[in-house]
Design a protein around this motif. Sequence first.
Motif, PDB file in Angstrom:
ATOM      1  N   VAL A 166      30.116 124.868  22.149  1.00  0.00           N
ATOM      2  CA  VAL A 166      30.158 126.328  22.105  1.00  0.00           C
ATOM      3  C   VAL A 166      29.611 126.923  23.391  1.00  0.00           C
ATOM      4  O   VAL A 166      30.201 127.842  23.984  1.00  0.00           O
ATOM      5  N   ARG A 167      28.477 126.399  23.828  1.00  0.00           N
ATOM      6  CA  ARG A 167      27.823 126.927  25.032  1.00  0.00           C
ATOM      7  C   ARG A 167      28.724 126.802  26.260  1.00  0.00           C
ATOM      8  O   ARG A 167      28.694 127.658  27.152  1.00  0.00           O
ATOM      9  N   ASN A 168      29.516 125.757  26.300  1.00  0.00           N
ATOM     10  CA  ASN A 168      30.346 125.496  27.480  1.00  0.00           C
ATOM     11  C   ASN A 168      31.736 126.124  27.406  1.00  0.00           C
ATOM     12  O   ASN A 168      32.499 126.030  28.365  1.00  0.00           O
ATOM     13  N   HIS A 169      32.080 126.738  26.293  1.00  0.00           N
ATOM     14  CA  HIS A 169      33.421 127.313  26.153  1.00  0.00           C
ATOM     15  C   HIS A 169      33.374 128.801  26.489  1.00  0.00           C
ATOM     16  O   HIS A 169      32.561 129.549  25.944  1.00  0.00           O
ATOM     17  N   PRO A 170      34.258 129.281  27.362  1.00  0.00           N
ATOM     18  CA  PRO A 170      34.212 130.692  27.795  1.00  0.00           C
ATOM     19  C   PRO A 170      34.535 131.691  26.694  1.00  0.00           C
ATOM     20  O   PRO A 170      34.194 132.871  26.820  1.00  0.00           O
ATOM     21  N   ARG A 171      35.169 131.249  25.609  1.00  0.00           N
ATOM     22  CA  ARG A 171      35.553 132.182  24.548  1.00  0.00           C
ATOM     23  C   ARG A 171      34.645 132.077  23.318  1.00  0.00           C
ATOM     24  O   ARG A 171      34.946 132.688  22.278  1.00  0.00           O
ATOM     25  N   LEU A 172      33.574 131.325  23.445  1.00  0.00           N
ATOM     26  CA  LEU A 172      32.638 131.184  22.337  1.00  0.00           C
ATOM     27  C   LEU A 172      31.237 131.547  22.806  1.00  0.00           C
ATOM     28  O   LEU A 172      30.886 131.328  23.965  1.00  0.00           O
ATOM     29  N   GLU A 173      30.442 132.095  21.900  1.00  0.00           N
ATOM     30  CA  GLU A 173      29.071 132.482  22.214  1.00  0.00           C
ATOM     31  C   GLU A 173      28.126 131.886  21.175  1.00  0.00           C
ATOM     32  O   GLU A 173      28.272 132.134  19.978  1.00  0.00           O
ATOM     33  N   LEU A 174      27.151 131.116  21.640  1.00  0.00           N
ATOM     34  CA  LEU A 174      26.155 130.500  20.766  1.00  0.00           C
ATOM     35  C   LEU A 174      25.021 131.489  20.512  1.00  0.00           C
ATOM     36  O   LEU A 174      24.520 132.120  21.438  1.00  0.00           O
TER      37      LEU A 174
ATOM     38  N   LEU B 112      17.985 122.458  12.768  1.00  0.00           N
ATOM     39  CA  LEU B 112      18.270 121.344  11.869  1.00  0.00           C
ATOM     40  C   LEU B 112      19.702 120.863  12.090  1.00  0.00           C
ATOM     41  O   LEU B 112      19.975 120.189  13.066  1.00  0.00           O
ATOM     42  N   THR B 113      20.612 121.252  11.222  1.00  0.00           N
ATOM     43  CA  THR B 113      21.995 120.765  11.334  1.00  0.00           C
ATOM     44  C   THR B 113      23.009 121.905  11.266  1.00  0.00           C
ATOM     45  O   THR B 113      24.177 121.680  10.970  1.00  0.00           O
ATOM     46  N   ALA B 114      22.553 123.128  11.542  1.00  0.00           N
ATOM     47  CA  ALA B 114      23.444 124.287  11.487  1.00  0.00           C
ATOM     48  C   ALA B 114      23.287 125.130  12.740  1.00  0.00           C
ATOM     49  O   ALA B 114      22.245 125.085  13.405  1.00  0.00           O
ATOM     50  N   PHE B 115      24.326 125.888  13.066  1.00  0.00           N
ATOM     51  CA  PHE B 115      24.211 126.840  14.169  1.00  0.00           C
ATOM     52  C   PHE B 115      25.202 127.975  13.969  1.00  0.00           C
ATOM     53  O   PHE B 115      26.225 127.833  13.296  1.00  0.00           O
ATOM     54  N   LEU B 116      24.866 129.117  14.551  1.00  0.00           N
ATOM     55  CA  LEU B 116      25.707 130.312  14.498  1.00  0.00           C
ATOM     56  C   LEU B 116      26.381 130.526  15.841  1.00  0.00           C
ATOM     57  O   LEU B 116      25.803 130.235  16.891  1.00  0.00           O
ATOM     58  N   PHE B 117      27.588 131.064  15.790  1.00  0.00           N
ATOM     59  CA  PHE B 117      28.327 131.358  17.015  1.00  0.00           C
ATOM     60  C   PHE B 117      29.373 132.411  16.689  1.00  0.00           C
ATOM     61  O   PHE B 117      29.544 132.802  15.529  1.00  0.00           O
ATOM     62  N   ARG B 118      30.074 132.886  17.715  1.00  0.00           N
ATOM     63  CA  ARG B 118      31.193 133.792  17.478  1.00  0.00           C
ATOM     64  C   ARG B 118      32.242 133.629  18.567  1.00  0.00           C
ATOM     65  O   ARG B 118      31.958 133.124  19.656  1.00  0.00           O
ATOM     66  N   TYR B 119      33.431 134.055  18.218  1.00  0.00           N
ATOM     67  CA  TYR B 119      34.545 134.075  19.166  1.00  0.00           C
ATOM     68  C   TYR B 119      34.474 135.372  19.964  1.00  0.00           C
ATOM     69  O   TYR B 119      34.193 136.448  19.420  1.00  0.00           O
TER      70      TYR B 119
ATOM     71  N   ASP C 290      34.824 146.699  21.839  1.00  0.00           N
ATOM     72  CA  ASP C 290      34.081 147.423  20.810  1.00  0.00           C
ATOM     73  C   ASP C 290      33.448 146.392  19.865  1.00  0.00           C
ATOM     74  O   ASP C 290      34.155 145.523  19.339  1.00  0.00           O
ATOM     75  N   PRO C 291      32.134 146.445  19.626  1.00  0.00           N
ATOM     76  CA  PRO C 291      31.484 145.479  18.725  1.00  0.00           C
ATOM     77  C   PRO C 291      32.134 145.421  17.348  1.00  0.00           C
ATOM     78  O   PRO C 291      32.188 144.352  16.730  1.00  0.00           O
ATOM     79  N   THR C 292      32.632 146.546  16.872  1.00  0.00           N
ATOM     80  CA  THR C 292      33.309 146.563  15.573  1.00  0.00           C
ATOM     81  C   THR C 292      34.564 145.701  15.613  1.00  0.00           C
ATOM     82  O   THR C 292      34.875 144.977  14.659  1.00  0.00           O
ATOM     83  N   ASP C 293      35.295 145.766  16.744  1.00  0.00           N
ATOM     84  CA  ASP C 293      36.508 144.956  16.892  1.00  0.00           C
ATOM     85  C   ASP C 293      36.168 143.474  16.969  1.00  0.00           C
ATOM     86  O   ASP C 293      36.895 142.635  16.423  1.00  0.00           O
ATOM     87  N   VAL C 294      35.082 143.146  17.660  1.00  0.00           N
ATOM     88  CA  VAL C 294      34.663 141.740  17.757  1.00  0.00           C
ATOM     89  C   VAL C 294      34.326 141.204  16.372  1.00  0.00           C
ATOM     90  O   VAL C 294      34.708 140.077  16.004  1.00  0.00           O
TER      91      VAL C 294
ATOM     92  N   HIS D  42      37.676 124.127  18.779  1.00  0.00           N
ATOM     93  CA  HIS D  42      38.871 124.544  19.509  1.00  0.00           C
ATOM     94  C   HIS D  42      39.914 125.149  18.565  1.00  0.00           C
ATOM     95  O   HIS D  42      40.698 126.026  18.967  1.00  0.00           O
ATOM     96  N   THR D  43      39.913 124.704  17.312  1.00  0.00           N
ATOM     97  CA  THR D  43      40.784 125.311  16.313  1.00  0.00           C
ATOM     98  C   THR D  43      40.353 126.752  16.041  1.00  0.00           C
ATOM     99  O   THR D  43      41.193 127.651  15.838  1.00  0.00           O
ATOM    100  N   VAL D  44      39.055 126.988  16.045  1.00  0.00           N
ATOM    101  CA  VAL D  44      38.532 128.350  15.889  1.00  0.00           C
ATOM    102  C   VAL D  44      39.021 129.232  17.032  1.00  0.00           C
ATOM    103  O   VAL D  44      39.454 130.371  16.823  1.00  0.00           O
TER     104      VAL D  44
END
Length: 412
Positions: free
Chosen positions: A313-321, A327-334, A343-347, A400-402
Amino acid sequence: MHCPPLAVAVAADLAVSALNPSQDSWDQAPAATALETLLLKELARLVGYDAELAAGVLTSGGTESNLMGLMLARDRVLGAVTGRPVELEGLPGTGPGAFPRPRILASASAHFSVQRAAALLGLGEDAVLAVPVDRQLRMKTDALAAALTDCADRGELPIAVVATAGTTDTGAVDPLRACASLAAEHGAWLHVDAAYGGGALLSDRLAPLLDGLALADSVSLDWHKLGWQPAAAGVFLVRRSETYASLARRAVYLNPADDEEAGYPSLLGLSLRTTRRADAFKIAVTLRTLGRAGLGRLVDACHDLAVAGARTVRNHPRLELHAEPVLTAFLFRYLPADATNADPTDVDAINASLRRRLLREGRAVVGRTELPGEGPGRVRLKLTLLNPHTTPAQVDRLLHTVVAAGLAEEAQ
């Protein structure tokens, strides 16, 4: 957050289903009664409790365990104030003899079952005060201290502090030692919800995250998360068995006193339930087969997967960590093409819709949550990795499917 169960645990669970013992009396489940008692001593030692002083029971999961912890907190603290057993007639606003308003303090990222428990206990959901969290969703110590002081200034009674060891979204662990110190200073019960993070106790690498757990008055664990058991496999433990007093019950047809005095013990007074499966058996068989070291390797494998996924995620330009995995979980967004000006609402809408696209097309199940706070821009996707046989390459393909789903949503 439910794991693929180990084959040995499934086999043990099948045996329990075939025999169908109920643990509401010794004569219905003599072997299971003895086994659960021994298992809970071992789990108490794992938490850091004195096994001879602690007590506990197997539960349906964290929701039941949290309810039990807060029930005992209510009964101990309010009983000490009134000098008599808790009676709902004495709660605030119910007439003469009412005592200060009870409060429960939990982080803004605590499990929703804390509010539900407060309602069931007659305290009301609004008895729970949300303590602010930092960016990693850990309870802020200074905010907890201020909230406890404010309670005292308003003449309210903090009956419990609920610390979380492994939040549902990020696996964040609250500062347990600081929480214990502050709870003790204000005469409050400390309950630690370690339903998810309790699995860290199995790992030499991650166990230090739970430093201070042994100071809690009560703890909840779920072995159907980072323990690879079929549901249900919850555990509730108290540091000192005498604090269990308000749950004690005597039914002459189940646990007559003379039977117990003669050496036929009952677990009836340790549980909110009467009929109860022998869920200890599968946990005991698993521990006997793999041991702490074997289960610890599975925990570490899942942690490694989360670290590898976060790196992708950290290394992909279209993903944000959002934050590094604990532990074994993490949050991210496209992130859309022009994320800076978007617009944050659109994101938020794109992330929500790409997740539904993946579900609709049968391609992937990706979690969704929202960061604490107000306003748009808080929607996040979530991966909770609990299968130690998953490979980093598979996680990479999923991410990458995301991205592909996000691109498809943008193109609409």
